[in-house]
Design a protein around this motif. Structure first.
Motif, PDB file in Angstrom:
ATOM      1  N   LEU A  19       0.819  -1.214   0.000  1.00 43.50           N
ATOM      2  CA  LEU A  19       0.000   0.000   0.000  1.00 43.50           C
ATOM      3  C   LEU A  19       0.852   1.263   0.000  1.00 43.50           C
ATOM      4  CD1 LEU A  19      -2.695  -1.021   2.627  1.00 43.50           C
ATOM      5  CD2 LEU A  19      -3.027  -0.804   0.155  1.00 43.50           C
ATOM      6  N   ALA A  20       2.047   1.172   0.567  1.00 44.03           N
ATOM      7  CA  ALA A  20       2.899   2.349   0.725  1.00 44.03           C
ATOM      8  C   ALA A  20       3.512   2.815  -0.590  1.00 44.03           C
ATOM      9  CB  ALA A  20       4.014   2.063   1.726  1.00 44.03           C
ATOM     10  N   GLY A  21       3.658   1.909  -1.541  1.00 46.14           N
ATOM     11  CA  GLY A  21       4.279   2.300  -2.806  1.00 46.14           C
ATOM     12  C   GLY A  21       5.667   2.867  -2.590  1.00 46.14           C
ATOM     13  N   PRO A  22       5.902   4.096  -3.076  1.00 45.09           N
ATOM     14  CA  PRO A  22       7.239   4.685  -2.938  1.00 45.09           C
ATOM     15  C   PRO A  22       7.604   5.027  -1.489  1.00 45.09           C
ATOM     16  CG  PRO A  22       5.726   6.258  -3.929  1.00 45.09           C
ATOM     17  CD  PRO A  22       4.993   4.949  -3.824  1.00 45.09           C
ATOM     18  N   ASP A  23       6.624   5.016  -0.596  1.00 45.24           N
ATOM     19  CA  ASP A  23       6.874   5.325   0.818  1.00 45.24           C
ATOM     20  C   ASP A  23       7.217   4.040   1.582  1.00 45.24           C
ATOM     21  OD1 ASP A  23       7.145   7.100   2.874  1.00 45.24           O
ATOM     22  OD2 ASP A  23       5.016   7.546   3.077  1.00 45.24           O
ATOM     23  N   PHE A  24       7.898   3.136   0.904  1.00 50.69           N
ATOM     24  CA  PHE A  24       8.212   1.796   1.411  1.00 50.69           C
ATOM     25  C   PHE A  24       8.936   1.824   2.758  1.00 50.69           C
ATOM     26  CE2 PHE A  24      11.150  -1.819   1.562  1.00 50.69           C
ATOM     27  CZ  PHE A  24      10.271  -2.875   1.386  1.00 50.69           C
ATOM     28  N   GLU A  25       9.911   2.714   2.907  1.00 52.01           N
ATOM     29  CA  GLU A  25      10.691   2.762   4.154  1.00 52.01           C
ATOM     30  C   GLU A  25       9.837   3.185   5.343  1.00 52.01           C
ATOM     31  OE1 GLU A  25      14.546   4.584   4.163  1.00 52.01           O
ATOM     32  OE2 GLU A  25      14.842   4.017   2.074  1.00 52.01           O
ATOM     33  N   ARG A  26       8.941   4.122   5.136  1.00 46.54           N
ATOM     34  CA  ARG A  26       8.064   4.556   6.222  1.00 46.54           C
ATOM     35  C   ARG A  26       7.155   3.413   6.649  1.00 46.54           C
ATOM     36  NH1 ARG A  26       2.969   7.123   7.456  1.00 46.54           N
ATOM     37  NH2 ARG A  26       2.267   7.053   5.310  1.00 46.54           N
ATOM     38  N   ALA A  27       6.700   2.616   5.700  1.00 47.80           N
ATOM     39  CA  ALA A  27       5.828   1.489   6.032  1.00 47.80           C
ATOM     40  C   ALA A  27       6.537   0.511   6.954  1.00 47.80           C
ATOM     41  CB  ALA A  27       5.365   0.784   4.760  1.00 47.80           C
ATOM     42  N   ALA A  28       7.802   0.239   6.689  1.00 51.59           N
ATOM     43  CA  ALA A  28       8.554  -0.690   7.533  1.00 51.59           C
ATOM     44  C   ALA A  28       8.706  -0.136   8.941  1.00 51.59           C
ATOM     45  CB  ALA A  28       9.920  -0.964   6.916  1.00 51.59           C
ATOM     46  N   TRP A  29       9.027   1.148   9.051  1.00 53.53           N
ATOM     47  CA  TRP A  29       9.193   1.773  10.366  1.00 53.53           C
ATOM     48  C   TRP A  29       7.867   1.808  11.111  1.00 53.53           C
ATOM     49  CZ3 TRP A  29       7.307   6.192  12.740  1.00 53.53           C
ATOM     50  CH2 TRP A  29       7.956   6.559  13.922  1.00 53.53           C
ATOM     51  N   GLU A  30       6.801   2.224  10.440  1.00 56.62           N
ATOM     52  CA  GLU A  30       5.473   2.310  11.061  1.00 56.62           C
ATOM     53  C   GLU A  30       4.980   0.929  11.497  1.00 56.62           C
ATOM     54  OE1 GLU A  30       3.756   4.976  11.831  1.00 56.62           O
ATOM     55  OE2 GLU A  30       4.317   6.570  10.464  1.00 56.62           O
ATOM     56  N   THR A  31       5.292  -0.099  10.721  1.00 60.78           N
ATOM     57  CA  THR A  31       4.888  -1.456  11.085  1.00 60.78           C
ATOM     58  C   THR A  31       5.571  -1.884  12.381  1.00 60.78           C
ATOM     59  OG1 THR A  31       4.554  -2.028   8.764  1.00 60.78           O
ATOM     60  CG2 THR A  31       4.770  -3.852  10.298  1.00 60.78           C
ATOM     61  N   GLU A  32       6.831  -1.524  12.534  1.00 57.79           N
ATOM     62  CA  GLU A  32       7.535  -1.872  13.767  1.00 57.79           C
ATOM     63  C   GLU A  32       6.933  -1.140  14.964  1.00 57.79           C
ATOM     64  OE1 GLU A  32       9.737  -3.959  16.248  1.00 57.79           O
ATOM     65  OE2 GLU A  32       9.545  -4.340  14.101  1.00 57.79           O
ATOM     66  N   VAL A  33       6.585   0.116  14.797  1.00 56.26           N
ATOM     67  CA  VAL A  33       5.923   0.877  15.864  1.00 56.26           C
ATOM     68  C   VAL A  33       4.597   0.217  16.218  1.00 56.26           C
ATOM     69  CG1 VAL A  33       4.841   3.093  16.435  1.00 56.26           C
ATOM     70  CG2 VAL A  33       7.057   3.050  15.269  1.00 56.26           C
ATOM     71  N   LEU A  34       3.841  -0.180  15.203  1.00 51.24           N
ATOM     72  CA  LEU A  34       2.558  -0.856  15.414  1.00 51.24           C
ATOM     73  C   LEU A  34       2.752  -2.174  16.150  1.00 51.24           C
ATOM     74  CD1 LEU A  34      -0.497  -0.727  14.697  1.00 51.24           C
ATOM     75  CD2 LEU A  34       0.073  -2.039  12.656  1.00 51.24           C
ATOM     76  N   ARG A  35       3.766  -2.902  15.767  1.00 48.24           N
ATOM     77  CA  ARG A  35       4.057  -4.196  16.400  1.00 48.24           C
ATOM     78  C   ARG A  35       4.364  -4.035  17.891  1.00 48.24           C
ATOM     79  NH1 ARG A  35       7.842  -8.209  13.308  1.00 48.24           N
ATOM     80  NH2 ARG A  35       6.491  -9.923  13.711  1.00 48.24           N
ATOM     81  N   VAL A  36       5.158  -3.038  18.230  1.00 48.17           N
ATOM     82  CA  VAL A  36       5.497  -2.787  19.634  1.00 48.17           C
ATOM     83  C   VAL A  36       4.253  -2.372  20.413  1.00 48.17           C
ATOM     84  CG1 VAL A  36       6.794  -1.265  21.178  1.00 48.17           C
ATOM     85  CG2 VAL A  36       7.918  -2.256  19.175  1.00 48.17           C
ATOM     86  N   SER A  37       3.458  -1.482  19.848  1.00 47.46           N
ATOM     87  CA  SER A  37       2.267  -1.005  20.561  1.00 47.46           C
ATOM     88  C   SER A  37       1.213  -2.103  20.705  1.00 47.46           C
ATOM     89  CB  SER A  37       1.664   0.215  19.867  1.00 47.46           C
ATOM     90  OG  SER A  37       1.073  -0.129  18.641  1.00 47.46           O
ATOM     91  N   ALA A  38       1.212  -3.087  19.815  1.00 47.16           N
ATOM     92  CA  ALA A  38       0.225  -4.170  19.877  1.00 47.16           C
ATOM     93  C   ALA A  38       0.371  -5.003  21.139  1.00 47.16           C
ATOM     94  CB  ALA A  38       0.349  -5.067  18.651  1.00 47.16           C
ATOM     95  N   ARG A  39       1.567  -5.043  21.693  1.00 47.70           N
ATOM     96  CA  ARG A  39       1.795  -5.821  22.917  1.00 47.70           C
ATOM     97  C   ARG A  39       1.099  -5.209  24.121  1.00 47.70           C
ATOM     98  NH1 ARG A  39       7.922  -5.490  21.726  1.00 47.70           N
ATOM     99  NH2 ARG A  39       7.988  -6.717  19.830  1.00 47.70           N
TER     100      ARG A  39
END
Length: 109
Positions: free
Chosen positions: A56-76
């Protein structure tokens, strides 16, 4: 303790207090409901979520990876419904090409 260590500790305490308040406010607005078995979501793993967000991020690929990690941490620490709200908000922001709004910006409506 030196001044930086004290400032860092103070910042971490403030952040923990903010997160606790945020979860409490969310749970007051959306009290937990036990879903029936027929309402449960399909099983999905982090690798599938990350793959879809990166797509979904397209050219914003790096932000997606960082945001996913933030989401993963907050999910706990967050209730499941708050996690899904943040996931949906992140997906929307990646599609729209803007930074995901925080829950306070969205107003939790």
């Amino acid at each position: 303790m030196d001044e930086m260590a004290v400032a860092n500790l103070d910042a971490r305490i403030q952040h923990a207090m903010f997160r606790t308040k945020r979860v409490r406010e969310f749970q007051c607005r959306f009290p937990p409901i036990e879903p029936r078995d027929s309402e449960l979501l399909p099983r999905i793993g982090w690798s599938q979520i990350e793959r879809q967000l990166r797509s979904l991020a397209g050219p914003d690929f790096e932000r997606a990876a960082w945001e996913t990690e933030v989401l993963r941490v907050s999910a706990r620490m967050n209730p499941p419904e708050l996690f899904y709200r943040e996931l949906l908000t992140l997906a929307w922001s990646l599609i729209d090409g803007v930074r995901a709004p925080s829950l306070t910006e969205v107003g939790m409506d």
